[in-house]
Design a protein around this motif. Sequence first.
Motif, PDB file in Angstrom:
ATOM      1  N   THR A  46       0.867  -1.183   0.000  1.00 21.78           N
ATOM      2  CA  THR A  46       0.000   0.000   0.000  1.00 21.78           C
ATOM      3  C   THR A  46       0.893   1.218   0.000  1.00 21.78           C
ATOM      4  O   THR A  46       2.065   1.124   0.357  1.00 21.78           O
ATOM      5  N   GLY A  47       0.367   2.348  -0.414  1.00 22.18           N
ATOM      6  CA  GLY A  47       1.169   3.561  -0.361  1.00 22.18           C
ATOM      7  C   GLY A  47       0.763   4.543  -1.426  1.00 22.18           C
ATOM      8  O   GLY A  47      -0.178   4.316  -2.190  1.00 22.18           O
TER       9      GLY A  47
ATOM     10  N   GLY B  44      -2.651   8.665   1.479  1.00 24.61           N
ATOM     11  CA  GLY B  44      -2.348   7.259   1.208  1.00 24.61           C
ATOM     12  C   GLY B  44      -1.084   6.776   1.891  1.00 24.61           C
ATOM     13  O   GLY B  44      -0.944   5.585   2.186  1.00 24.61           O
TER      14      GLY B  44
ATOM     15  N   GLY C 195      -1.844   4.851   5.118  1.00 25.06           N
ATOM     16  CA  GLY C 195      -1.331   3.482   4.969  1.00 25.06           C
ATOM     17  C   GLY C 195      -0.508   3.077   6.180  1.00 25.06           C
ATOM     18  O   GLY C 195      -0.626   1.954   6.694  1.00 25.06           O
TER      19      GLY C 195
ATOM     20  N   LEU D 299       4.583  -0.720   3.124  1.00 23.28           N
ATOM     21  CA  LEU D 299       4.207   0.644   2.752  1.00 23.28           C
ATOM     22  C   LEU D 299       5.226   1.139   1.733  1.00 23.28           C
ATOM     23  O   LEU D 299       6.428   1.019   1.931  1.00 23.28           O
TER      24      LEU D 299
ATOM     25  N   GLU E 276      -4.033   1.419  -3.075  1.00 26.37           N
ATOM     26  CA  GLU E 276      -3.673   2.819  -2.803  1.00 26.37           C
ATOM     27  C   GLU E 276      -4.891   3.580  -2.309  1.00 26.37           C
ATOM     28  O   GLU E 276      -5.943   3.579  -2.948  1.00 26.37           O
TER      29      GLU E 276
ATOM     30  N   LEU F  81      -8.933   0.370   4.441  1.00 24.66           N
ATOM     31  CA  LEU F  81      -7.639  -0.060   3.881  1.00 24.66           C
ATOM     32  C   LEU F  81      -7.011  -1.141   4.776  1.00 24.66           C
ATOM     33  O   LEU F  81      -6.553  -2.176   4.287  1.00 24.66           O
TER      34      LEU F  81
END
Length: 412
Positions: free
Chosen positions: A79-80, A97, A101, A121, A190, A403
């Motif tokens: 994620t990121g 994000g 995240g 991340l 994301e 998320l």
Amino acid sequence: MKLEIDQRGLNAEIEALAAISDAEPPAVTRIVFTPTDLKARAWMATRCEEAGLAVRQDAIGNIFARWNGADPAAPAVGTGSHIDAIPNAGKYDGVVGVLGGLEAIRALQRSGFRPKHSIELLVFATEEPTRFGIGCLGSRLLSGTLSADAAAKLKDRDGETVDEVRRRSGFNGDLQDVKLPKSYYKAFVELHIEQGPLLEKAKTSLGIVKSIAAPASLRISIEGSGGHAGGVLMPDRKDALCAAAELILAIENAARATGAADTVATVGVCDVFPGAVNSIPSRVGITVDIRDTDKARRDGAMQAIEGASQEITAKRHVSIQSELLNADAPADCAPEVRRGLADSCREHGFPFLEMVSRAYHDSLFISRIAPTGMLFIPCRKGYSHRPDEYAAPEDIARGALVLAESLAKLSE
Ligand SMILES: [Zn+2]
């Protein structure tokens, strides 16, 4: 598993990062590889280390912060987003994000959850095209969409190459090594502000992205003939700015003429040389940004722009050179990631919209190497890339919660 997002702490971190900026608050300016950007990255890396994540940076400056899973050799769940910001931007684009995240990961840690697949991340380098004229440089390299050689030679406005600038900033590795293997990520999600008004209009705080629009950009140089504003009479003129003005309107028209609301074209830069009140412009540089959810329709609009260039060249006796900086295909988000996000929304009773991302993001490129999805939260009036960009803390926290749950499901 009881997940709790620390809304207040997350908001404080967003404010703290916004203070690392080259603009007067509330505006944020963080151009990649400036001292301010480097300071923000160091701040970010420290936050990740405090969360017990293993931090590494690659040769273009992408930051990876990994929470090792029970099976560390298995593909990670990523994620990121990004923390670079265009001049005079806001606090939330990309940052939601990244810090959202990180908070999602910390919430999972606090809950006692143990991932099987590592959760990582990723802070993408150079998402904004401000410095090198092309967006998502970090994710283009990670996905192999852009070659290391081509990336190294890109120049900023001062004529310095990516390679020179990154090395001076301490990123000395080989750009060839940035590309990730196809099995690196099991999935990628994301979180991002919508950068459009639809969620706010629908009074819905979450959007699950179905597809990401296809962007293209051009750099166009128009050469005419300069001279004294009094001495050169009108029949003898080859005014580059007048030619540019016609071309800019033709570009607007090319987008309108498709008849589709999804086709958009923008000229956001116009450099006039020599730029003196009593001198006929001899040279003009403009940039064109054109996007569509339909690649063929976007390419048609680009052909219309090319046709207009030829007509203006003939009519005004100027020369027009067009350089294609990028023309990317759109991406569909992965069904399994969309399903995970939707399930999490439903479990909480959170309404959501399924939508198209008209802005493009690093996820467009990561989708070439991993099943990818995006989760949107509203931003006030759809404003983005301006100082009054705003996302409500409760919407950010809700996005981080969904998320976190999706990351947990994907990492099992
Ligand atoms: Zn962004």
